[in-house]
Scaffold this motif. Structure first.
Motif, mmCIF file in Angstrom:
data_model
loop_
_atom_site.group_PDB
_atom_site.id
_atom_site.type_symbol
_atom_site.label_atom_id
_atom_site.label_comp_id
_atom_site.label_asym_id
_atom_site.label_seq_id
_atom_site.Cartn_x
_atom_site.Cartn_y
_atom_site.Cartn_z
ATOM 1 N N UNK A 150 25.697 -41.294 60.032
ATOM 2 C CA UNK A 150 26.164 -41.817 58.978
ATOM 3 C C UNK A 150 27.449 -42.353 59.280
ATOM 4 N N UNK A 151 28.084 -41.966 60.242
ATOM 5 C CA UNK A 151 29.577 -42.164 60.485
ATOM 6 C C UNK A 151 30.377 -41.385 59.750
ATOM 7 N N UNK A 152 29.926 -40.325 59.049
ATOM 8 C CA UNK A 152 30.960 -39.358 58.428
ATOM 9 C C UNK A 152 31.686 -38.541 59.469
ATOM 10 N N UNK A 168 38.017 -47.996 68.645
ATOM 11 C CA UNK A 168 38.030 -46.493 68.590
ATOM 12 C C UNK A 168 39.026 -45.857 69.306
ATOM 13 N N UNK A 192 40.393 -46.615 58.735
ATOM 14 C CA UNK A 192 39.407 -47.159 59.469
ATOM 15 C C UNK A 192 38.091 -47.461 58.777
ATOM 16 N N UNK A 229 37.994 -36.777 50.669
ATOM 17 C CA UNK A 229 38.559 -37.583 51.631
ATOM 18 C C UNK A 229 40.112 -37.412 51.459
ATOM 19 N N UNK A 237 29.253 -49.575 60.251
ATOM 20 C CA UNK A 237 28.397 -48.984 59.163
ATOM 21 C C UNK A 237 29.117 -48.345 58.054
ATOM 22 N N UNK A 238 28.774 -48.199 56.727
ATOM 23 C CA UNK A 238 29.382 -47.549 55.692
ATOM 24 C C UNK A 238 29.283 -45.856 56.252
ATOM 25 N N UNK A 239 30.611 -45.426 56.110
ATOM 26 C CA UNK A 239 30.668 -44.091 56.634
ATOM 27 C C UNK A 239 31.318 -43.159 55.321
ATOM 28 N N UNK A 240 30.505 -42.981 54.381
ATOM 29 C CA UNK A 240 30.609 -42.147 53.509
ATOM 30 C C UNK A 240 29.355 -41.191 53.092
ATOM 31 N N UNK A 241 30.048 -40.046 52.372
ATOM 32 C CA UNK A 241 28.755 -39.053 52.216
ATOM 33 C C UNK A 241 27.928 -39.645 51.138
ATOM 34 N N UNK A 242 26.584 -39.666 51.592
ATOM 35 C CA UNK A 242 25.686 -40.462 50.949
ATOM 36 C C UNK A 242 24.981 -39.566 49.463
ATOM 37 N N UNK A 259 32.688 -39.545 62.305
ATOM 38 C CA UNK A 259 33.867 -40.063 62.698
ATOM 39 C C UNK A 259 34.864 -40.430 61.875
ATOM 40 N N UNK A 281 39.731 -42.127 68.109
ATOM 41 C CA UNK A 281 38.383 -41.318 68.158
ATOM 42 C C UNK A 281 37.820 -41.298 69.628
#
Lengths: 261, 260
Positions: free
Chosen positions: A87-89, B51, B84, B104, B88-93, A91, B56
């Motif tokens: 999910x990219x978390x 990156x 950054x 965060x 793709x969405x990079x949050x906690x779903x 990174x 990263x």
């Protein structure tokens, strides 16, 4: 970067996992109920066919299942770490000023809290089906300590595998492999009842060391062959997790750093 | 960071990634307070470049400075100064929008009360207040993207990286993201955005760097790039080449336009 910051990061990330539990009570409850179901299945469905030389099968089974419960946490940890990567978390956290130590330690800490809750449920289940600790409070606490110590080692195997595998789909392999590792031990039956070579593997399985050690500390039926591993089970239950941690903790750190290569 | 300073500086950056040369002498300079569009087809090295610039990925060689700090020598200092937004969405779903922002925020080392205040501000600014306490799993694509942006802006970073920020978004949400980028630039934020959409680069970027096979093959304002191709390439002198044609001229192939 001070130690205080690292500790706060660890607490923040551990809190995140705990919030996940609050938002997913059903999957947590199912995870906790699974070993309970196994106690009922093995205790009452198969238990009638099991002849434990020095006692009731249920009293032999409960410590074995307590050790098994420590192993069963592994796949949830692996799935949760691979999901973060997918999910990219992972990174996002890596692009933030958070230490490697806090990211990894929080995984271990949250999983240990999970294990303690799981142990509580299993001990309560044991007491309900008539199992008791025969040798008093201190040896019983020592037994629980050995179980948490085993889980601590498993959290590093899980963290390493989670970072190695990367996708939740491949984590399914861990779910499958947990079974032979769990059953090839003294959790359910004495290794003495197995073919020689299997019995040998089962005797030296870290899970067996902890299961045999806590049977001794709880004063439960031992059902072992009296071999060296069985006689030194407490020492082995201390040593095995130390060895596993010494191997897999550095591997987990290396694998996390390798994300940047 | 004052106007005229260099916000991003990459010199001769090299990177082999999974056995292939991803960056092959990548050079890029972005002045503070400007928007740079890194334009190139799939596999050109855009994401690898982002990156590396965002700490990263470690480069095999070259020098990289972001927000006045060396990315290799002091990645932590860089991380306090960048935001950054990945492809793709990079949050906690599992968590809610508010829980994400507070989480965060704390990981950026804001005190808890400040992290909560900042979360409220950002929820309001990105029109997420109504959905603040719902699990992100139930958010629409546009809401996730806005939350993703909000999360990257917690510390009001001077340098913001957007890796294909509108790939796969519906037109309305794309315009929302564009508006947000424009307002950030108004506040003085330096933005590096990668895109396969020439229109997007033309809309947002002050300068465009065209990347192909791991190196920047052309760099300039959209008009300069169009001028480079020269009017002799088209039928009438009055017609200016499109960015598509600029791209073809510079790289020898047409850009990929389908979302990756």
């Amino acid at each position: 970067m001070t130690t205080a910051t690292a500790l706060r990061d660890t607490a923040t990330l551990t809190g995140r996992v705990l919030r996940h539990w609050r938002r997913r009570p059903v999957s947590i409850a199912l995870g906790l109920m699974f070993p309970v179901l196994m106690v009922l299945m093995f205790g009452y469905l198969f238990g009638g066919a099991m002849a434990v030389p020095d006692g009731r099968y249920l009293d032999f089974l409960i410590p074995g299942m307590l050790a098994m419960t420590m192993l069963f946490g592994l796949e949830a940890l692996v799935v949760s770490i691979t999901a973060d990567t997918a999910k990219g978390v992972t990174d996002r956290v890596r692009a933030m000023p958070v230490t490697t130590g806090a990211v990894l330690a929080s995984r271990s800490a949250a999983d240990l809290l999970n294990a303690v809750v799981g142990l509580g449920v299993m001990v309560a289940t044991g007491l309900l089906v008539g199992w008791t600790a025969q040798r008093g409070v201190l040896p019983a606490l020592a037994a629980l300590g050995l179980l948490v110590w085993l889980r601590f080692a498993f959290t590093w195997i899980g963290t390493y595998l989670g970072l190695l595998l990367k996708t939740p789909e491949s984590a399914v392999a861990v779910q499958v492999l947990v079974w032979p590792v769990g059953f090839l031990s003294s959790a359910f039956v004495s290794p003495a009842t197995m073919p020689d070579w299997l019995g040998l593997v089962a005797t030296w399985n870290p899970l067996s060391a902890t299961a045999t050690a806590i049977r001794e500390l709880f004063g439960n039926p031992a059902w072992h062959d009296g071999g060296w591993a069985a006689r030194h089970s407490v020492a082995l239950a201390l040593l095995w997790p130390a060895v596993l941690t010494a191997v897999f903790l550095p591997l987990a750190v290396r694998q996390y750093r390798a994300l940047g290569r | 960071m004052a106007y005229g300073d260099t916000a991003i500086e990459a010199v001769d950056v090299r990177k082999r990634y999974r056995g292939k040369v991803a960056l092959d002498g990548f050079d890029l300079t972005v002045e503070a307070g400007t928007v740079c569009g890194l334009l190139g087809p799939n596999g050109a090295g855009k994401t690898t470049a982002v990156r590396i610039l965002t700490t990263l990925l470690r480069p095999d060689g070259g020098r990289v400075r972001v927000a006045g700090r060396d990315v290799l020598a002091d990645p932590r200092a860089v991380r306090y100064r960048i935001g950054l937004v990945g492809q793709d969405t990079s949050v906690d779903e599992v968590l809610s929008g508010r829980q994400n922002l507070v989480l965060f925020g704390k990981l950026c080392h804001l005190p808890t009360a400040a992290a909560r205040r900042r979360a409220d501000e950002l929820l309001e600014r990105f029109e997420l207040t109504g959905a603040a306490d719902r699990s992100v799993a139930g958010y629409s694509g546009g809401m996730r993207r806005r939350l993703d942006l909000a999360t990257s802006l917690i510390l009001s970073p001077p340098v913001l990286f957007l890796d294909e920020p509108t790939t796969g978004l519906d037109p309305r949400t794309r315009i929302d993201v564009w508006a947000c980028v424009k307002s950030l630039v108004g506040d003085g934020t330096t933005v590096l955005l990668t895109t396969q959409y020439l229109e997007e680069a033309d809309q947002l970027a002050d300068r465009i760097a065209v990347i192909d096979a791991g190196r920047v093959v052309a760099e300039g304002t959209p008009d300069e790039l169009k001028a480079k191709v020269g009017p002799d390439r088209v039928e009438t002198v009055t017609r200016k080449p499109t960015l598509d044609e600029v791209f073809l001229h510079l790289t020898g192939h047409r850009p990929t336009t389908e979302p990756s």
